[in-house]
Design a protein around this motif. Structure first.
Motif, PDB file in Angstrom:
ATOM      1  N   ILE A  36      35.890 -10.114  20.141  1.00 60.65           N
ATOM      2  CA  ILE A  36      35.350  -9.210  19.164  1.00 60.65           C
ATOM      3  C   ILE A  36      33.942 -10.285  18.531  1.00 60.65           C
ATOM      4  O   ILE A  36      33.189  -9.891  17.792  1.00 60.65           O
ATOM      5  N   VAL A  37      34.499 -11.976  18.774  1.00 59.72           N
ATOM      6  CA  VAL A  37      32.893 -12.266  18.089  1.00 59.72           C
ATOM      7  C   VAL A  37      31.409 -11.187  18.695  1.00 59.72           C
ATOM      8  O   VAL A  37      30.854 -11.494  17.980  1.00 59.72           O
ATOM      9  N   SER A  38      31.831 -11.229  19.789  1.00 61.05           N
ATOM     10  CA  SER A  38      30.117 -10.863  20.801  1.00 61.05           C
ATOM     11  C   SER A  38      30.330  -9.111  19.633  1.00 61.05           C
ATOM     12  O   SER A  38      29.028  -9.409  20.101  1.00 61.05           O
ATOM     13  N   ASN A  39      31.211  -8.779  19.752  1.00 65.59           N
ATOM     14  CA  ASN A  39      30.957  -7.845  19.255  1.00 65.59           C
ATOM     15  C   ASN A  39      30.090  -7.372  17.677  1.00 65.59           C
ATOM     16  O   ASN A  39      29.894  -6.685  17.285  1.00 65.59           O
ATOM     17  N   VAL A  40      31.121  -8.339  17.073  1.00 67.03           N
ATOM     18  CA  VAL A  40      30.583  -8.962  15.361  1.00 67.03           C
ATOM     19  C   VAL A  40      29.397  -9.012  15.330  1.00 67.03           C
ATOM     20  O   VAL A  40      28.382  -8.412  15.101  1.00 67.03           O
ATOM     21  N   LEU A  41      28.372 -10.297  15.963  1.00 66.55           N
ATOM     22  CA  LEU A  41      27.555 -10.551  16.370  1.00 66.55           C
ATOM     23  C   LEU A  41      26.611  -9.261  17.111  1.00 66.55           C
ATOM     24  O   LEU A  41      25.098  -9.462  16.519  1.00 66.55           O
ATOM     25  N   SER A  42      27.056  -8.627  17.330  1.00 66.19           N
ATOM     26  CA  SER A  42      26.200  -7.630  18.177  1.00 66.19           C
ATOM     27  C   SER A  42      26.152  -6.304  17.263  1.00 66.19           C
ATOM     28  O   SER A  42      24.987  -6.337  16.981  1.00 66.19           O
ATOM     29  N   MET A  43      26.802  -6.852  16.620  1.00 64.25           N
ATOM     30  CA  MET A  43      26.535  -5.338  15.171  1.00 64.25           C
ATOM     31  C   MET A  43      25.754  -6.246  13.835  1.00 64.25           C
ATOM     32  O   MET A  43      25.005  -4.473  13.570  1.00 64.25           O
ATOM     33  N   ILE A  44      25.827  -7.247  14.028  1.00 59.99           N
ATOM     34  CA  ILE A  44      25.305  -7.369  12.527  1.00 59.99           C
ATOM     35  C   ILE A  44      23.773  -7.703  12.832  1.00 59.99           C
ATOM     36  O   ILE A  44      23.151  -8.354  11.561  1.00 59.99           O
ATOM     37  N   THR A  45      24.020  -8.436  14.330  1.00 61.75           N
ATOM     38  CA  THR A  45      22.331  -9.138  14.033  1.00 61.75           C
ATOM     39  C   THR A  45      20.713  -8.633  13.698  1.00 61.75           C
ATOM     40  O   THR A  45      21.052  -7.281  14.535  1.00 61.75           O
ATOM     41  N   THR A  46      19.796  -8.814  13.653  1.00 68.66           N
ATOM     42  CA  THR A  46      18.695  -8.520  13.364  1.00 68.66           C
ATOM     43  C   THR A  46      17.619  -8.680  14.340  1.00 68.66           C
ATOM     44  O   THR A  46      16.220  -8.266  14.631  1.00 68.66           O
ATOM     45  N   SER A 115      26.683   1.311  15.388  1.00 69.95           N
ATOM     46  CA  SER A 115      27.905   1.938  15.801  1.00 69.95           C
ATOM     47  C   SER A 115      28.144   1.636  16.908  1.00 69.95           C
ATOM     48  O   SER A 115      30.258   2.142  17.087  1.00 69.95           O
ATOM     49  N   VAL A 116      27.519   1.512  18.492  1.00 70.69           N
ATOM     50  CA  VAL A 116      28.222   1.512  19.325  1.00 70.69           C
ATOM     51  C   VAL A 116      28.720   0.390  19.437  1.00 70.69           C
ATOM     52  O   VAL A 116      30.529   0.300  19.583  1.00 70.69           O
ATOM     53  N   PHE A 117      28.793  -0.752  18.253  1.00 71.11           N
ATOM     54  CA  PHE A 117      28.750  -2.009  18.491  1.00 71.11           C
ATOM     55  C   PHE A 117      29.845  -2.296  17.527  1.00 71.11           C
ATOM     56  O   PHE A 117      31.397  -2.883  17.341  1.00 71.11           O
ATOM     57  N   MET A 118      30.077  -1.811  16.776  1.00 68.99           N
ATOM     58  CA  MET A 118      31.460  -1.316  15.179  1.00 68.99           C
ATOM     59  C   MET A 118      32.873  -0.769  16.558  1.00 68.99           C
ATOM     60  O   MET A 118      33.555  -1.808  16.084  1.00 68.99           O
ATOM     61  N   VAL A 119      32.700   0.414  17.332  1.00 71.55           N
ATOM     62  CA  VAL A 119      33.731   1.210  17.620  1.00 71.55           C
ATOM     63  C   VAL A 119      34.340   0.270  19.174  1.00 71.55           C
ATOM     64  O   VAL A 119      34.840  -0.184  19.127  1.00 71.55           O
ATOM     65  N   GLY A 120      33.756  -0.950  19.169  1.00 73.18           N
ATOM     66  CA  GLY A 120      33.951  -1.759  20.399  1.00 73.18           C
ATOM     67  C   GLY A 120      34.123  -3.053  19.368  1.00 73.18           C
ATOM     68  O   GLY A 120      35.118  -3.108  20.028  1.00 73.18           O
ATOM     69  N   CYS A 121      34.557  -3.113  18.819  1.00 78.57           N
ATOM     70  CA  CYS A 121      34.957  -4.302  17.802  1.00 78.57           C
ATOM     71  C   CYS A 121      36.252  -3.683  17.318  1.00 78.57           C
ATOM     72  O   CYS A 121      36.908  -4.220  17.864  1.00 78.57           O
TER      73      CYS A 121
END
Length: 185
Positions: A36-46, A115-121
């Motif tokens: 979950i942490v991995s997906n959240v970081l992937s989703m929000i990082t720039t 969006s991909v990371f959000m679905v994964g999360c």
């Protein structure tokens, strides 16, 4: 992809030794939280560096889960059903990989990567909740020691299985990195 797969390969054996006799339910839940942490970081990082860190966390989670799932499932079923349980777990790994990577590539083509990371999360959170509710305690009488692991590496059949697994999984993930460029032409 490279940092994730290398960390997954390294994390499995190291985590198996490091967790000792720790309840496998706690370990599985912890690894799911890392996902979950991995997906959240992937989703929000720039930032690319943070994305690499997120993918390293994913590698730790996946490698650990691959290693721990086998011993955990063996404790959840009667001895005569262990082989069937192993087949189900390995089948789940295969199905998950065959479906998730192409589906993520498809989504990335039509939506953005966030969006991909959000679905994964969302999926990882759902699985975590299901595990939290349904997974019983999985106590271990003894853990794997480094010495035990080194003894395995002295067995020809074990080395053969490791080499085959590395070639199959490595080939599979190497192919995934080349599918998108060819499919877009």
């Amino acid at each position: 992809m490279t940092s994730t797969s290398i960390l997954a390969a390294i994390a499995g054996p190291i985590l198996t030794i490091a967790i000792g006799r720790l309840d496998r339910r706690v370990v599985v839940l912890g690894l799911s939280l890392l996902l979950i942490v991995s997906n959240v970081l992937s989703m929000i990082t720039t930032h690319f560096f943070v994305l690499v860190i997120a993918r390293i966390i994913l590698g730790l989670s996946v490698g650990g889960f691959w290693a721990v799932a086998m011993t955990a499932q063996a404790k959840l079923v009667p001895q005569e059903k262990v082989a069937k349980a192993i087949s189900i777990v390995l089948g789940g790994f295969g199905i998950g990989t065959v479906i998730s990577v192409p589906f993520a590539s498809y989504m990335a083509a039509y939506f953005d990567l966030r969006s991909v990371f959000m679905v994964g999360c969302i999926l990882a959170i759902a699985v975590f909740i299901i595990q939290l509710i349904l997974l019983p305690r999985i106590p271990m009488e003894q853990g794997v020691r480094g010495k035990d692991f080194l003894e395995l590496l002295k067995m020809k059949n074990v080395i053969t299985v490791f080499v085959i697994a590395i070639l199959i999984v490595g080939g599979q993930f190497a192919a995934y990195t080349h599918i998108t460029p060819f499919s877009s032409k």
